[in-house]
Design a protein around this motif. Structure first.
Motif, PDB file in Angstrom:
ATOM      1  N   ASP A   1      37.386  30.096  36.940  1.00  0.00           N
ATOM      2  CA  ASP A   1      38.656  30.133  36.382  1.00  0.00           C
ATOM      3  C   ASP A   1      39.362  31.318  37.369  1.00  0.00           C
ATOM      4  OD1 ASP A   1      36.814  32.501  36.008  1.00  0.00           O
ATOM      5  OD2 ASP A   1      37.863  32.967  34.002  1.00  0.00           O
TER       6      ASP A   1
ATOM      7  N   ALA B   1      48.949  45.696  32.854  1.00  0.00           N
ATOM      8  CA  ALA B   1      49.400  44.932  31.601  1.00  0.00           C
ATOM      9  C   ALA B   1      50.914  45.612  31.406  1.00  0.00           C
ATOM     10  CB  ALA B   1      48.530  44.881  30.975  1.00  0.00           C
TER      11      ALA B   1
ATOM     12  N   GLU C   1      45.074  48.208  31.514  1.00  0.00           N
ATOM     13  CA  GLU C   1      46.294  48.614  30.644  1.00  0.00           C
ATOM     14  C   GLU C   1      47.438  49.049  31.425  1.00  0.00           C
ATOM     15  OE1 GLU C   1      45.883  50.930  27.229  1.00  0.00           O
ATOM     16  OE2 GLU C   1      43.998  50.220  27.076  1.00  0.00           O
TER      17      GLU C   1
ATOM     18  N   HIS D   1      35.129  37.111  39.883  1.00  0.00           N
ATOM     19  CA  HIS D   1      35.211  36.796  38.462  1.00  0.00           C
ATOM     20  C   HIS D   1      36.481  37.497  37.841  1.00  0.00           C
ATOM     21  CE1 HIS D   1      31.046  35.478  38.199  1.00  0.00           C
ATOM     22  NE2 HIS D   1      31.001  36.480  38.953  1.00  0.00           N
ATOM     23  N   VAL D   2      37.454  36.729  37.293  1.00  0.00           N
ATOM     24  CA  VAL D   2      38.406  37.093  36.731  1.00  0.00           C
ATOM     25  C   VAL D   2      38.011  38.181  35.623  1.00  0.00           C
ATOM     26  CG1 VAL D   2      40.536  36.759  34.991  1.00  0.00           C
ATOM     27  CG2 VAL D   2      39.774  34.981  36.994  1.00  0.00           C
ATOM     28  N   THR D   3      38.723  39.116  35.655  1.00  0.00           N
ATOM     29  CA  THR D   3      38.644  40.464  34.962  1.00  0.00           C
ATOM     30  C   THR D   3      39.752  40.667  33.912  1.00  0.00           C
ATOM     31  OG1 THR D   3      36.798  41.597  36.365  1.00  0.00           O
ATOM     32  CG2 THR D   3      37.758  42.905  34.655  1.00  0.00           C
ATOM     33  N   ASP D   4      39.825  41.382  32.612  1.00  0.00           N
ATOM     34  CA  ASP D   4      40.881  41.820  32.052  1.00  0.00           C
ATOM     35  C   ASP D   4      41.722  42.806  32.853  1.00  0.00           C
ATOM     36  OD1 ASP D   4      40.137  40.293  29.977  1.00  0.00           O
ATOM     37  OD2 ASP D   4      39.000  41.551  28.913  1.00  0.00           O
ATOM     38  N   MET D   5      42.911  42.534  32.734  1.00  0.00           N
ATOM     39  CA  MET D   5      43.841  43.451  33.424  1.00  0.00           C
ATOM     40  C   MET D   5      43.980  45.034  32.825  1.00  0.00           C
ATOM     41  SD  MET D   5      46.190  43.484  36.207  1.00  0.00           S
ATOM     42  CE  MET D   5      46.152  41.752  36.472  1.00  0.00           C
TER      43      MET D   5
END
Length: 194
Positions: free
Chosen positions: A77, A187, A184, A178-182
């Motif tokens: 991904d 975002a 805050e 790996h994609v990581t949550d952005m």
């Protein structure tokens, strides 16, 4: 059934339920602790190709040369392009090496990523020492951004004292992004732009 036997039955049933709940809580706690414990174990022992970290360079540099190969991949991904800038380097055991990897975000949005890593053969993990690495922190690439990311390392001279590793001529350092949550702050910035 008498009231007394019903009360004893309820008490026995309540004890069984309490014990089962305790077992479930214990199992849940062990499951939650397994991943960080395994990660710690691998980093300390080099098990599974995990590397070791150090704050300083090696005190000893030997004449024995080892080839360190560099490998790069991305998770399914992850849309980044990611590659080593050089396929390998030949360094003396104990000598500080420096390698660069390049990452490129071809998308039209910022993407955060983290790199997992290991070395092969796995038995060399405990002797491959990173001093500084892009993999220690999350990376955020803006749309169209291309960056060079360094890793500073050395091969511990104790590798030559180990009968399992002393004759190994090459070590491969592999990274997978790996994609990581952005985070805050990114975002919120991204939402303000839209």
């Amino acid at each position: 059934m008498s009231d007394e036997s019903q009360a004893k039955g309820m008490t026995a049933n309540a004890r069984v339920v309490i014990k089962l709940c305790g077992v479930l809580v214990l199992m849940g706690g062990l499951t939650a602790a397994a991943v960080p414990f395994y990660d710690w174990f691998c980093r300390v022992t080099g098990f599974g190709g995990a590397t070791v970290t150090s704050d300083s360079e090696s005190d000893t540099v030997l004449d024995h040369v080892v080839r360190v190969r560099f490998d790069a991949s991305t998770a399914r991904d992850m849309p980044w392009e990611f590659r080593p800038l050089s396929p390998y380097v030949d360094i003396r055991v104990g000598e500080t090496g420096l390698a660069f990897y390049e990452a490129y975000n071809p998308t039209d949005r910022p993407i955060a990523g983290t790199a997992s890593f290991n070395v092969a053969p796995f038995v060399t993990g405990g002797y491959f020492v990173k001093i500084a690495c892009f993999c220690f922190e999350m990376q955020v690439l803006q749309p169209g951004e291309r960056v060079e990311m360094p890793v500073t390392f050395f091969v511990d001279p104790e590798m030559l004292d180990d009968p399992e590793t002393r004759d190994i001529p090459a070590i491969t350092l592999s990274y997978t992004f790996h994609v990581t949550d952005m985070p805050e702050e990114y975002a919120a910035l991204d939402a303000a732009i839209e």
